[in-house]
Design a protein around this motif. Structure first.
Motif, short mmCIF file in Angstrom:
data_model
loop_
_atom_site.label_atom_id
_atom_site.label_comp_id
_atom_site.label_asym_id
_atom_site.label_seq_id
_atom_site.Cartn_x
_atom_site.Cartn_y
_atom_site.Cartn_z
N ILE A 30 2.62 11.40 -3.49
CA ILE A 30 2.94 10.07 -2.99
C ILE A 30 2.15 9.77 -1.73
CG2 ILE A 30 4.76 8.66 -1.93
CD1 ILE A 30 6.69 9.92 -4.00
N ALA A 31 2.12 10.71 -0.81
CA ALA A 31 1.45 10.50 0.47
C ALA A 31 -0.06 10.43 0.33
CB ALA A 31 1.83 11.61 1.45
N ASP A 33 -1.90 9.98 -2.67
CA ASP A 33 -2.43 9.23 -3.80
C ASP A 33 -1.80 7.85 -3.93
OD1 ASP A 33 -3.70 8.56 -6.23
OD2 ASP A 33 -2.09 9.47 -7.39
N THR A 34 -0.51 7.80 -4.11
CA THR A 34 0.17 6.56 -4.41
C THR A 34 0.13 5.57 -3.25
OG1 THR A 34 1.62 7.76 -5.91
CG2 THR A 34 2.35 5.57 -5.22
N LEU A 35 0.49 5.99 -2.06
CA LEU A 35 0.53 5.07 -0.92
C LEU A 35 -0.83 4.47 -0.58
CD1 LEU A 35 3.18 6.71 1.43
CD2 LEU A 35 3.43 4.71 -0.04
N PRO A 36 -1.90 5.26 -0.50
CA PRO A 36 -3.20 4.63 -0.24
C PRO A 36 -3.60 3.63 -1.33
CG PRO A 36 -3.33 6.98 0.20
CD PRO A 36 -1.99 6.72 -0.45
N LEU A 38 -1.55 1.82 -3.14
CA LEU A 38 -0.75 0.61 -2.93
C LEU A 38 -1.27 -0.22 -1.76
CD1 LEU A 38 2.86 1.98 -3.52
CD2 LEU A 38 1.56 0.44 -4.99
N VAL A 39 -1.69 0.44 -0.70
CA VAL A 39 -2.23 -0.27 0.47
C VAL A 39 -3.51 -1.00 0.08
CG1 VAL A 39 -3.31 0.07 2.72
CG2 VAL A 39 -1.14 1.20 2.20
N TYR A 86 -9.27 1.52 -4.19
CA TYR A 86 -8.12 1.67 -5.07
C TYR A 86 -8.49 2.55 -6.27
CZ TYR A 86 -4.49 0.67 -8.47
OH TYR A 86 -3.49 0.80 -9.40
N SER A 89 -7.90 6.24 -6.29
CA SER A 89 -6.54 6.78 -6.42
C SER A 89 -6.01 6.71 -7.85
CB SER A 89 -5.60 6.03 -5.47
OG SER A 89 -5.45 4.68 -5.88
#
Length: 142
Positions: A30-31, A33-36, A38-39, A86, A89
């Protein structure tokens, strides 16, 4: 009796350790892969919406200088880099397929948007509005 309690304790400790590692692995994903992702997607969508509003304003503006300034802002604020970031990721096959479809739709939209800006730039207001309504708006919805 003591050996049974020890065996149960060891099994519970082992299960807890495995569960803890799984949670740590998921938190790391999550920290990192997913969060970047989404940002980057959120930033790209924000720019896309701002440019959509600018284009609407340019089409409805009677002032050539205001139209020119809005079109300059649209051309200057690209979300291409955010979509590329994006893409870094994306690992899941279904996400990869969705991302490829997004890039294809974006490419088509950017081409149509440039045509719309050219029509707006040449001050062919009725033609620009018709193109916007029948070609660009449906592409934006995709």
């Amino acid at each position: 009796m003591c050996s049974l309690a020890t065996a149960v304790f060891i099994l519970v400790a082992l299960a807890s350790s495995l569960a803890s590692r799984a949670v740590q692995r998921e938190a790391s994903n999550i920290a990192l892969d997913t969060l970047p992702g989404l940002v980057n997607a959120g930033g790209a969508i924000s720019i896309m919406q701002e440019n959509w509003l600018r284009l609407n304003l340019a089409l409805s503006s009677a002032s050539p200088s205001e139209r020119a300034a809005l079109m300059q802002e649209i051309r200057a604020s690209s979300n291409q880099g955010l979509w590329q970031d994006y893409g870094q990721s994306v690992y899941d096959p279904q996400d990869e397929k969705n991302y490829s479809q997004l890039l294809a739709a974006r490419s088509s939209f950017v081409r149509l948007r440039e045509q719309s800006l050219s029509l707006t730039d040449t001050q062919s207001a009725s033609e620009a509005k018709t193109f916007f309504e029948h070609k660009l708006a449906p592409a934006y919805a995709d």
